[in-house]
Design a protein around this motif. Structure first.
Motif, PDB file in Angstrom:
ATOM      1  N   THR B 266       0.851  -1.182   0.000  1.00  0.00           N
ATOM      2  CA  THR B 266       0.000   0.000   0.000  1.00  0.00           C
ATOM      3  C   THR B 266       0.886   1.231   0.000  1.00  0.00           C
ATOM      4  O   THR B 266       2.090   1.142   0.240  1.00  0.00           O
ATOM      5  CB  THR B 266      -0.874   0.051   1.273  1.00  0.00           C
ATOM      6  N   TYR B 267       0.268   2.384  -0.221  1.00  0.00           N
ATOM      7  CA  TYR B 267       1.045   3.625  -0.194  1.00  0.00           C
ATOM      8  C   TYR B 267       1.680   3.885   1.166  1.00  0.00           C
ATOM      9  O   TYR B 267       2.863   4.191   1.247  1.00  0.00           O
ATOM     10  CB  TYR B 267       0.178   4.799  -0.662  1.00  0.00           C
ATOM     11  N   PRO B 268       0.901   3.761   2.260  1.00  0.00           N
ATOM     12  CA  PRO B 268       1.522   4.001   3.580  1.00  0.00           C
ATOM     13  C   PRO B 268       2.734   3.104   3.829  1.00  0.00           C
ATOM     14  O   PRO B 268       3.699   3.500   4.492  1.00  0.00           O
ATOM     15  CB  PRO B 268       0.398   3.692   4.565  1.00  0.00           C
ATOM     16  N   ARG B 269       2.688   1.880   3.284  1.00  0.00           N
ATOM     17  CA  ARG B 269       3.778   0.948   3.465  1.00  0.00           C
ATOM     18  C   ARG B 269       5.077   1.494   2.838  1.00  0.00           C
ATOM     19  O   ARG B 269       6.175   1.289   3.366  1.00  0.00           O
ATOM     20  CB  ARG B 269       3.413  -0.376   2.796  1.00  0.00           C
ATOM     21  N   PHE B 270       4.928   2.189   1.713  1.00  0.00           N
ATOM     22  CA  PHE B 270       6.109   2.692   1.014  1.00  0.00           C
ATOM     23  C   PHE B 270       6.452   4.133   1.389  1.00  0.00           C
ATOM     24  O   PHE B 270       7.621   4.499   1.431  1.00  0.00           O
ATOM     25  CB  PHE B 270       5.903   2.621  -0.507  1.00  0.00           C
ATOM     26  N   LEU B 271       5.411   4.935   1.629  1.00  0.00           N
ATOM     27  CA  LEU B 271       5.660   6.356   1.867  1.00  0.00           C
ATOM     28  C   LEU B 271       5.374   6.791   3.303  1.00  0.00           C
ATOM     29  O   LEU B 271       5.594   7.948   3.641  1.00  0.00           O
ATOM     30  CB  LEU B 271       4.785   7.203   0.929  1.00  0.00           C
ATOM     31  N   GLY B 272       4.829   5.879   4.095  1.00  0.00           N
ATOM     32  CA  GLY B 272       4.408   6.285   5.434  1.00  0.00           C
ATOM     33  C   GLY B 272       3.077   7.027   5.338  1.00  0.00           C
ATOM     34  O   GLY B 272       2.662   7.453   4.252  1.00  0.00           O
ATOM     35  N   VAL B 273       2.423   7.200   6.477  1.00  0.00           N
ATOM     36  CA  VAL B 273       1.115   7.873   6.483  1.00  0.00           C
ATOM     37  C   VAL B 273       1.247   9.327   6.049  1.00  0.00           C
ATOM     38  O   VAL B 273       0.507   9.813   5.175  1.00  0.00           O
ATOM     39  CB  VAL B 273       0.461   7.770   7.884  1.00  0.00           C
ATOM     40  N   GLU B 274       2.218  10.020   6.637  1.00  0.00           N
ATOM     41  CA  GLU B 274       2.377  11.434   6.283  1.00  0.00           C
ATOM     42  C   GLU B 274       2.805  11.618   4.840  1.00  0.00           C
ATOM     43  O   GLU B 274       2.296  12.494   4.124  1.00  0.00           O
ATOM     44  CB  GLU B 274       3.398  12.114   7.214  1.00  0.00           C
ATOM     45  N   GLY B 275       3.734  10.774   4.392  1.00  0.00           N
ATOM     46  CA  GLY B 275       4.209  10.851   3.020  1.00  0.00           C
ATOM     47  C   GLY B 275       3.085  10.603   2.041  1.00  0.00           C
ATOM     48  O   GLY B 275       2.984  11.243   0.989  1.00  0.00           O
ATOM     49  N   SER B 276       2.204   9.666   2.395  1.00  0.00           N
ATOM     50  CA  SER B 276       1.069   9.341   1.525  1.00  0.00           C
ATOM     51  C   SER B 276       0.092  10.505   1.469  1.00  0.00           C
ATOM     52  O   SER B 276      -0.416  10.862   0.406  1.00  0.00           O
ATOM     53  CB  SER B 276       0.351   8.085   2.030  1.00  0.00           C
ATOM     54  N   ARG B 277      -0.156  11.087   2.615  1.00  0.00           N
ATOM     55  CA  ARG B 277      -1.098  12.207   2.649  1.00  0.00           C
ATOM     56  C   ARG B 277      -0.554  13.380   1.823  1.00  0.00           C
ATOM     57  O   ARG B 277      -1.314  14.049   1.110  1.00  0.00           O
ATOM     58  CB  ARG B 277      -1.355  12.613   4.110  1.00  0.00           C
ATOM     59  N   THR B 278       0.742  13.582   1.918  1.00  0.00           N
ATOM     60  CA  THR B 278       1.367  14.654   1.137  1.00  0.00           C
ATOM     61  C   THR B 278       1.229  14.377  -0.355  1.00  0.00           C
ATOM     62  O   THR B 278       0.909  15.280  -1.141  1.00  0.00           O
ATOM     63  CB  THR B 278       2.868  14.779   1.511  1.00  0.00           C
ATOM     64  N   ARG B 279       1.476  13.140  -0.738  1.00  0.00           N
ATOM     65  CA  ARG B 279       1.383  12.762  -2.161  1.00  0.00           C
ATOM     66  C   ARG B 279      -0.044  12.964  -2.671  1.00  0.00           C
ATOM     67  O   ARG B 279      -0.255  13.488  -3.756  1.00  0.00           O
ATOM     68  CB  ARG B 279       1.817  11.303  -2.310  1.00  0.00           C
ATOM     69  N   ALA B 280      -1.003  12.570  -1.852  1.00  0.00           N
ATOM     70  CA  ALA B 280      -2.408  12.731  -2.252  1.00  0.00           C
ATOM     71  C   ALA B 280      -2.739  14.211  -2.437  1.00  0.00           C
ATOM     72  O   ALA B 280      -3.429  14.593  -3.386  1.00  0.00           O
ATOM     73  CB  ALA B 280      -3.331  12.101  -1.210  1.00  0.00           C
ATOM     74  N   ARG B 281      -2.222  15.032  -1.535  1.00  0.00           N
ATOM     75  CA  ARG B 281      -2.488  16.469  -1.626  1.00  0.00           C
ATOM     76  C   ARG B 281      -1.868  17.062  -2.887  1.00  0.00           C
ATOM     77  O   ARG B 281      -2.497  17.861  -3.595  1.00  0.00           O
ATOM     78  CB  ARG B 281      -1.940  17.180  -0.376  1.00  0.00           C
ATOM     79  N   GLN B 282      -0.661  16.612  -3.200  1.00  0.00           N
ATOM     80  CA  GLN B 282       0.009  17.062  -4.431  1.00  0.00           C
ATOM     81  C   GLN B 282      -0.836  16.724  -5.653  1.00  0.00           C
ATOM     82  O   GLN B 282      -1.036  17.549  -6.550  1.00  0.00           O
ATOM     83  CB  GLN B 282       1.327  16.290  -4.610  1.00  0.00           C
ATOM     84  N   LEU B 283      -1.314  15.494  -5.680  1.00  0.00           N
ATOM     85  CA  LEU B 283      -2.092  15.032  -6.825  1.00  0.00           C
ATOM     86  C   LEU B 283      -3.407  15.801  -6.950  1.00  0.00           C
ATOM     87  O   LEU B 283      -3.839  16.147  -8.051  1.00  0.00           O
ATOM     88  CB  LEU B 283      -2.372  13.528  -6.701  1.00  0.00           C
ATOM     89  N   ALA B 284      -4.047  16.066  -5.826  1.00  0.00           N
ATOM     90  CA  ALA B 284      -5.304  16.827  -5.873  1.00  0.00           C
ATOM     91  C   ALA B 284      -5.049  18.216  -6.464  1.00  0.00           C
ATOM     92  O   ALA B 284      -5.853  18.718  -7.253  1.00  0.00           O
ATOM     93  CB  ALA B 284      -5.912  16.932  -4.485  1.00  0.00           C
ATOM     94  N   HIS B 285      -3.921  18.811  -6.097  1.00  0.00           N
ATOM     95  CA  HIS B 285      -3.624  20.135  -6.640  1.00  0.00           C
ATOM     96  C   HIS B 285      -3.227  20.079  -8.106  1.00  0.00           C
ATOM     97  O   HIS B 285      -3.532  20.995  -8.880  1.00  0.00           O
ATOM     98  CB  HIS B 285      -2.579  20.835  -5.761  1.00  0.00           C
ATOM     99  N   GLU B 286      -2.575  18.979  -8.491  1.00  0.00           N
ATOM    100  CA  GLU B 286      -2.297  18.767  -9.923  1.00  0.00           C
ATOM    101  C   GLU B 286      -3.602  18.696 -10.697  1.00  0.00           C
ATOM    102  O   GLU B 286      -3.726  19.251 -11.788  1.00  0.00           O
ATOM    103  CB  GLU B 286      -1.586  17.418 -10.122  1.00  0.00           C
ATOM    104  N   ALA B 287      -4.570  17.993 -10.139  1.00  0.00           N
ATOM    105  CA  ALA B 287      -5.871  17.841 -10.787  1.00  0.00           C
ATOM    106  C   ALA B 287      -6.529  19.202 -10.961  1.00  0.00           C
ATOM    107  O   ALA B 287      -7.066  19.524 -12.024  1.00  0.00           O
ATOM    108  CB  ALA B 287      -6.760  16.911  -9.968  1.00  0.00           C
ATOM    109  N   VAL B 288      -6.486  19.997  -9.919  1.00  0.00           N
ATOM    110  CA  VAL B 288      -7.077  21.334  -9.966  1.00  0.00           C
ATOM    111  C   VAL B 288      -6.397  22.156 -11.064  1.00  0.00           C
ATOM    112  O   VAL B 288      -7.058  22.787 -11.892  1.00  0.00           O
ATOM    113  CB  VAL B 288      -6.930  22.030  -8.591  1.00  0.00           C
ATOM    114  N   ALA B 289      -5.084  22.127 -11.072  1.00  0.00           N
ATOM    115  CA  ALA B 289      -4.325  22.901 -12.061  1.00  0.00           C
ATOM    116  C   ALA B 289      -4.622  22.439 -13.483  1.00  0.00           C
ATOM    117  O   ALA B 289      -4.704  23.253 -14.410  1.00  0.00           O
ATOM    118  CB  ALA B 289      -2.833  22.783 -11.768  1.00  0.00           C
ATOM    119  N   ALA B 290      -4.794  21.150 -13.650  1.00  0.00           N
ATOM    120  CA  ALA B 290      -5.038  20.603 -14.989  1.00  0.00           C
ATOM    121  C   ALA B 290      -6.281  21.192 -15.634  1.00  0.00           C
ATOM    122  O   ALA B 290      -6.386  21.266 -16.860  1.00  0.00           O
ATOM    123  CB  ALA B 290      -5.164  19.081 -14.912  1.00  0.00           C
ATOM    124  N   LEU B 291      -7.239  21.592 -14.800  1.00  0.00           N
ATOM    125  CA  LEU B 291      -8.520  22.059 -15.338  1.00  0.00           C
ATOM    126  C   LEU B 291      -8.548  23.530 -15.727  1.00  0.00           C
ATOM    127  O   LEU B 291      -9.605  24.059 -16.064  1.00  0.00           O
ATOM    128  CB  LEU B 291      -9.641  21.783 -14.334  1.00  0.00           C
TER     129      LEU B 291
END
Lengths: 313, 313
Positions: B266-291
Motif C-alpha cells: 500500500t502507499y503508507p507501506r512505502f511512503l508512510g502515512v504522512e508521506g502518503s497524505r502529502t502525495r495525495a495532496r500534491q495530486l489533488a492540486h495537480e488535478a485542480v491545475a489541470a482544469l
C-alpha cells in the motif's frame, strides 16, 4: 488458374469453410499477441497466456464463419467483417471458460484439453473470461466501420450475450439442471427451447445479424438472415444433443453420455432420437428456405445449413 | 427561487453531488427493473434480482458522477451523459462482484452487506457480473448519441476495463499479493502504481474521457480532463489506503486493517502515512491545475478534487 477471384471450378463447401476458418484463425492470433515478458506492460503475462490458451486452442469457429459468410452473402467483404467475427469468437470463448468453472458446470476438459481454470487457476480463468468479453467490444469499436454499423454490432452482440440472452440462458440452464436433479422435475419441450434460444441460439443468430449490418444489407436480406440464424441455431443444438447420445468421444473431444447421466433436459429426452433428427432436418430446410431473397449469394449458407445435419463433432 | 437553471445562491459541492447522485440512482433503477415473475421472460428472476442487489445496494457513485460533471464542464448536458455514466457504474459493480468471489479476494461483506455470492450463490454471482458488464455496453450503444460519441465511449470503457486496464490490474494485484504473502517480496512504489493505474485508475479516468466525448469537447478540454482524471484516480487510491489504516469501520462498511494483515503493498507501506497524505495532496492540486483550460466551468470538478482529500468513507 487465373489470379483473380473467379476460380475455374468452385470450391466445395468444405474447402470454403476451411478458407473462412483460416482467415478467422489468423485474425484471432493477431488480436491476441504473445505476452510481453515485461511485467510492467498493460496485460500481465499469465492473463495474456490464459486468454490465448482458451481462444487459440481450437474450435469449429462456427460463429465467426457465419458472420463472414453473412457479410459476403449480402455483397459485403469478409475483411470488413473480420473484427466483428472475432469478437463473436471471443464472447463464445469467454462463455465456455466461465461455464467450465467449478461453481458452474465444473468441467475439467474442453476440446480435449484441460479447461482454463485447470490449466491455470480459477482466478485467472475468471479474469481471462472477463478480459475476453471486454476485448470483444473493443475490437468492434475499433475495427468496424462506418460508425452506424459498428454500433449496430455492439448492440446486437450485447443483447445476444447479455442477461436477456446467453447469460440469462446459462442461468436458466443451471436452474433447470437443479430442478431436474433435485426435484426430478420433468420439464417440457417449451422450457427447453426457451433455454436454448438464449443460451446457444442468440449467439448463433447474432453472427448473421452482424454480418448483415456490416454489409449494410437491406431489411429484407437482414430479416432473411435472422430467420436463417434462428433456425440454424436451434438445429445446431438438437444435433449437439444427438451427438451426446450417439457421438464418438474422440471426435467430440469431450465425454459423451454426460447429459443423460445428469438427468439433463435434452431434445432426445422429449422427442426421442428419431423425432429429434426429424426436427433438426425440418429446421435446416426452414433455414434454406429463409434465404430465398438472397438468391445465388445465399448458396454457401444454404449448403452449410444442410451440412450441419451431417456433423459428427 | 426562479424556476430556470440559475439559482439565487449556488449550491454547495455537497448539495451538487447529492443532486448528481440522485440522477444516477434514478437512472440505474430504471435500467434494472424489478424481475418479472414470468419464468419464460428473457432474464431469469434470480439473475435480475442479483444484479439489482449488487448495483442498487448503495455506493458513492463516484464514477458516474464524474462522468456527468465532466460532460457539464465541457458545456454538455447531464441527460446526454446518463447512459454512459450508468454503464460505468455497472462495470464498477461487476468488477466488485467478481473480485469478491472465493477464488479471488474471497470477501463476505461489501458496503456493509453480504457480497453477491453470499447473498445468492457463486454461479449467480459470476453470471450477474457477466450480465452487468455486457449490459453496460448495451446501454451505451442504445443511449449515447451521436454514433461517433457512442463509439468513443465503447472504446474508452472497453480499454479502461479490459485486460490492459482494470482486469489486468486485478490480475497484477492478485499476483503481487501472492508474492508479498508467499515470497515476502518487498515490492516497490513503481510496481504499486502500475497496479493501481490499471486496477482502479483506469476506471476513474474513463468517466472524464467519456463525459468529454459526449459533450464533444475540444482536444484541449479533453486532455485537461484526462490529466485531471489520472491525478484524481491516484489520489483516490492513496486516500483509500490511508482510510484502511486510519478509517472508521462503521463509516467504511468494511473491515479495516485488512491490508496490513495481508502484507499487502500500500502507499503508507512505502511512503508512510504522512508521506502518503502529502502525495495525495500534491495530486489533488495537480488535478485542480489541470482544469485551467475549462475556466469557470471546471469549478465543481476542482472543488471535488480537493474534497476527496477529506473523505472518510
Amino acid at each position: 488458374m487465373t489470379s483473380c477471384s473467379e476460380p475455374l471450378t468452385a470450391s466445395t463447401l468444405g474447402e470454403h469453410l476451411d478458407l473462412q476458418r483460416r482467415r478467422v484463425e489468423d485474425a484471432l492470433a493477431a488480436y491476441l499477441p504473445r505476452p510481453e515478458a515485461d511485467p510492467s506492460a498493460g496485460r500481465p503475462e499469465r492473463l495474456a497466456s490464459a486468454m490465448r490458451y482458451s481462444v487459440l486452442g481450437g474450435g469449429k469457429r462456427l460463429r465467426p464463419v457465419l458472420c463472414l459468410m453473412a457479410a459476403e452473402a449480402c455483397g459485403g467483404s469478409w475483411e470488413a467483417a473480420i473484427p466483428a467475427a472475432c469478437a463473436l469468437e471471443l464472447v463464445h470463448t469467454y462463455s465456455l471458460i466461465h461455464d467450465d468453472l467449478p461453481a458452474m458446470d465444473d468441467d475439467d476438459l474442453r476440446r480435449g484439453r484441460p479447461t482454463c481454470h485447470k490449466a491455470y487457476d480459477e482466478a485467472t480463468a475468471i479474469l481471462a473470461g472477463d478480459g475476453l468479453l471486454t476485448l470483444a467490444f473493443e475490437l468492434i469499436a475499433k475495427g468496424v466501420s462506418p460508425d452506424s454499423s459498428a454500433l449496430a454490432c455492439v448492440r446486437i452482440l450485447a443483447e445476444a450475450s447479455g442477461p436477456d440472452g446467453m447469460v440469462g440462458g446459462q442461468m436458466a440452464d443451471l436452474q433447470a439442471e437443479h430442478r431436474a436433479l433435485d426435484q426430478h422435475e420433468e420439464g417440457s419441450l417449451a422450457e427447453l427451447e426457451a433455454i436454448h434460444r438464449r443460451k446457444t441460439g442468440a449467439l448463433l443468430k447474432a453472427p448473421l445479424q452482424m454480418g448483415a449490418a456490416i454489409a449494410r444489407a437491406s431489411d429484407s436480406h437482414r430479416e432473411a438472415l435472422e430467420r436463417y440464424g434462428k433456425a440454424v441455431g436451434l438445429a445446431f443444438q438438437i444435433i449437439d444433443d444427438l451427438l451426446d447420445v450417439e457421438g464418438d468421444e474422440t471426435k467430440l473431444g469431450k465425454r459423451v453420455g454426460k447429459d443423460s447421466g445428469h438427468g439433463k433436459w435434452t431434445y432426445p429426452r422429449f422427442l426421442g432420437v428419431e423425432g429429434s433428427r426429424t426436427r433438426a432436418r425440418q429446421l435446416a430446410h426452414e433455414a434454406v428456405a429463409a434465404l430465398a431473397p438472397l438468391e445465388a449469394r445465399g448458396e454457401r449458407l444454404r449448403d452449410l445449413a444442410l451440412a450441419l445435419l451431417e456433423r459428427d463433432s
